[in-house]
Enzyme design. Structure first.
Site, PDB file in Angstrom:
ATOM      1  N   SER A 183       0.821  -1.212   0.000  1.00  0.00           N
ATOM      2  CA  SER A 183       0.000   0.000   0.000  1.00  0.00           C
ATOM      3  C   SER A 183       0.854   1.260   0.000  1.00  0.00           C
ATOM      4  O   SER A 183       1.654   1.481  -0.894  1.00  0.00           O
ATOM      5  CB  SER A 183      -0.964  -0.027   1.189  1.00  0.00           C
ATOM      6  N   HIS A 184       0.690   2.081   1.029  1.00  0.00           N
ATOM      7  CA  HIS A 184       1.332   3.391   1.091  1.00  0.00           C
ATOM      8  C   HIS A 184       2.716   3.332   1.731  1.00  0.00           C
ATOM      9  O   HIS A 184       3.342   4.373   1.947  1.00  0.00           O
ATOM     10  CB  HIS A 184       0.456   4.350   1.897  1.00  0.00           C
ATOM     11  N   ASP A 350      -0.523   1.749  -4.109  1.00  0.00           N
ATOM     12  CA  ASP A 350      -1.338   0.818  -4.893  1.00  0.00           C
ATOM     13  C   ASP A 350      -2.606   1.448  -5.459  1.00  0.00           C
ATOM     14  O   ASP A 350      -3.445   0.760  -6.023  1.00  0.00           O
ATOM     15  CB  ASP A 350      -1.688  -0.421  -4.065  1.00  0.00           C
ATOM     16  N   ASP A 352      -5.246   3.053  -4.019  1.00  0.00           N
ATOM     17  CA  ASP A 352      -6.559   3.006  -3.386  1.00  0.00           C
ATOM     18  C   ASP A 352      -6.826   4.182  -2.447  1.00  0.00           C
ATOM     19  O   ASP A 352      -7.935   4.345  -1.955  1.00  0.00           O
ATOM     20  CB  ASP A 352      -6.772   1.676  -2.653  1.00  0.00           C
ATOM     21  N   LYS A 448     -11.375   0.541  -1.746  1.00  0.00           N
ATOM     22  CA  LYS A 448     -11.313   1.993  -1.860  1.00  0.00           C
ATOM     23  C   LYS A 448     -10.590   2.340  -3.147  1.00  0.00           C
ATOM     24  O   LYS A 448      -9.850   1.533  -3.678  1.00  0.00           O
ATOM     25  CB  LYS A 448     -10.649   2.620  -0.648  1.00  0.00           C
TER      26      LYS A 448
END
Length: 625
Positions: A183-184, A350, A352, A448
């Site tokens: 992710s982040h 990613d 979202d 999301k």
């Protein structure tokens, strides 16, 4: 064009990153230990006289191998530390590159799924382009084939944003999909990597599955591997080996088609083509760089130079791909110039998450989802009949609650984790939802969606300005937000993140807070605030009756103010302590006060009650949003 592939006799099971020391994830047939065989490699023999050939096809080249593939059972042993959380399994990339580590988890996943969920089925594979994704793709493909999967749909170069994986699963009726992302979190040889599995609706696997995966990692004894060569992921096309096939797909087309169905692209194009409207999107050298130009420039007419950091890189350009005021500083600096653009946005590793900015104006994620919900029916064609329901994560501010009340819509408060929204969506109870952690989305997919949120905001601005003539003052992001505050009141909100704290101290802090909660009574004084209630949030899913407990310690006061404490599981090392502070203000004359000033008494109270410095040794937060 037809390509000819040379005959092969032996193939290497694992590809290598250039310059990277990499250990194979299982030993050769002559080894029974977890020793590194990097120097010799792993040789697997293909069927005698098998040849690779390709034929011309409308979807790209179709490459065929032998009529059947050989499956190898590789002995293995359990590895500690593979507990799977709400966002899958995340660790430092060097951990995943250890012998067996990724392979064990992938096999444990297949051991956890019902046979009908993967046998001869279609699964999707993609990721955010970070370091190790290309090698991991080959490992996952071979183990999938070894377990009887029929087809893998993989994004070109292994690229698919998390929202795009969900979209592809749903459009192509796949049985599920793998998402390679942390992710982040930062990427590169010294940073993070992650893997998670989404189900047939496109939503993250439920706890019933992630718990089974962890259980199976503790007892795993073999890995089933197909003896096939690495798949060329650089070109769109189909590769077949017996009854198993891998289709490399364009990572953008399915997702773009969905966005065109949800939004009025002509309306947005009219706004982005105006000479008096400035737009900037910061892809943070992450996966949305693959989507930004095709969507915003090629289809919506934005200027090419409006895309910043638009090339996906394995290490995100040495950046931290988290779209907030701290890590998206390049965008923030541009947006806070006097001559800055009218609208700016960023997305994460990613794809979202999102951050939305106006000129010299930051929109909190809590306000963002509420404003999208309040304007969706008139500005976004997908919601012409009105939203079915609204929902937010528990730590997210109560702004969305007030929209649901005014619009007379069903409302749900759920734990942090997008999977909790998925059940409500599948049951037809929910349309728009969000999290304070920069996640916003709707039931068009089951994740999301950062670009969706950006297009939603552009739709609102385009709708508000569609009749504005050249030279007339445009309705700005700040105008939209302040109009919302005037109607619904302002929920002042902030989050303090203390990243990579020592786990022992962080856990002791939370246990101490739980002890305080267990003894608390309504009406007690906390400084100038009177306690309404305090608890450790628990949620019973209205669809399947499942219960999620210990989801965050809450202190809720009689004026509606809240302070909340959680430990985050989205990092790969240590513990991240998150403190959420919220205060509702109905008085319009006080809406322009800086949030940190308005919330100062509550922030001081939160630090005092938690004894955060005493337990963690931290003086200051890593990030404030």
């Amino acid at each position: 064009m037809t390509s000819t592939y040379a005959r092969f006799d032996t193939v290497f099971l694992l590809s290598r990153f250039a310059g990277a020391k990499y250990s194979p994830l299982w030993p050769s047939s002559s080894s029974s230990s977890h020793s590194s065989l990097f120097s010799s490699g792993i040789h697997l023999r293909a069927k005698p006289n098998s040849r690779l050939r390709s034929v011309t096809a409308s979807s790209g080249a179709i490459v065929s191998g032998s009529e059947s593939i050989e499956i190898k059972s590789v002995p293995t042993k359990p590895i500690e530390g593979q507990k799977t959380g709400t966002s899958g399994l995340r660790k430092k990339v060097k951990v995943f590159m250890q012998d067996y580590y990724l392979a064990n988890w992938i096999q444990a996943l297949f051991n956890s799924l019902p046979l009908e969920d993967y046998k001869d089925a279609t699964l999707v594979l993609g990721g955010d382009g970070r370091y190790f994704n290309k090698e991991a793709s080959q490992i996952i493909i071979k183990i999938a084939a070894g377990n009887g999967v029929g087809r893998i749909l993989v994004g070109q170069e292994g690229i698919l944003s998390t929202p795009a994986v969900s979209a592809v699963i749903r459009k192509r009726k796949a049985n599920g999909g793998f998402i390679m992302s942390a992710s982040h979190n930062p990427g590169g040889p010294d940073y993070d990597w992650g893997i998670k599995f989404n189900y047939s609706s496109g939503q993250p696997a439920p706890e019933s599955i992630t718990d089974k995966i962890y259980g199976n990692t503790l007892s795993i004894s073999e890995i089933k591997v197909a003896e096939i060569p690495d798949i060329d992921l650089s070109h769109v096309g189909v590769t077949k080996y017996g009854n198993f096939s891998v289709e490399v797909i364009d990572p953008v087309s399915d997702y773009l088609e969905l966005m065109e169905d949800v939004f009025d692209f002509d309306l947005i194009r009219g706004l982005l083509s105006r000479s008096d409207f400035g737009f900037m999107f910061d892809a943070m050298h992450a996966v949305t760089g693959a989507y930004a130009k095709p969507i915003f420039v090629d289809n919506l007419g934005a200027k090419p130079d409006s895309i910043s950091n638009g090339v996906p890189l394995e290490d995100f350009g040495h950046g931290h791909p988290d779209p907030n005021l701290t890590y998206a500083k390049d965008l923030v600096d541009v947006m806070y110039r006097d001559d800055g653009p009218d609208f700016g946005a960023a997305s994460d590793g990613d794809g979202d998450r999102n951050m939305v900015l106006g000129n010299k104006f930051f929109v909190t994620p809590s306000d963002s989802v509420a404003i999208i919900a309040a304007n969706a029916q008139e500005a976004i064609p997908y919601f012409r009949a009105g939203p079915k329901g609204l929902a937010r994560s528990m730590p997210t501010s109560g702004a969305l609650d007030r929209v649901a009340e005014k619009l007379k819509l069903p409302f749900f408060e759920v734990p942090t984790g997008w999977k909790f929204f998925g059940n409500l969506m599948d049951a037809g109870k929910l349309s728009i939802c969000g999290e304070e952690s920069f996640g916003t989305g709707s039931d068009h997919i089951r994740e999301k969606d950062g670009i969706w949120a950006v297009l939603a905001w552009l739709s609102i601005l385009a709708h508000r300005n569609k009749d504005k003539k050249p030279g007339e003052k445009l309705v700005s992001v700040a105008d939209v937000v302040k109009e919302y505050w005037a109607t619904y009141g302002r929920n002042f909100f902030s989050r303090y993140d203390y990243e990579e704290c020592e786990s022992e101290g962080a856990n002791k802090m939370i246990e101490n807070l739980r002890d305080i909660v267990s003894k608390s009574k309504g009406g007690e004084s906390y400084g100038n605030y009177l306690l309404q209630f305090a608890d450790d949030f628990s949620y019973t899913d209205p669809v399947d009756g499942s219960v999620a407990s210990k989801q965050g310690v809450r202190f809720v006061f009689t004026d509606g103010s809240r302070i909340i404490f959680r430990l985050s599981g989205t990092g790969s090392a240590g513990a991240t302590v998150r403190i959420y502070i919220e205060q509702f203000e109905p008085d319009v004359s006080k809406h322009d006060v800086d949030a940190q000033i308005a919330l100062r008494p509550l922030i001081d109270l939160a630090l005092s009650v938690s004894k955060l410095k005493e337990f963690t040794g931290r003086e200051k937060p890593t990030v404030i949003t």
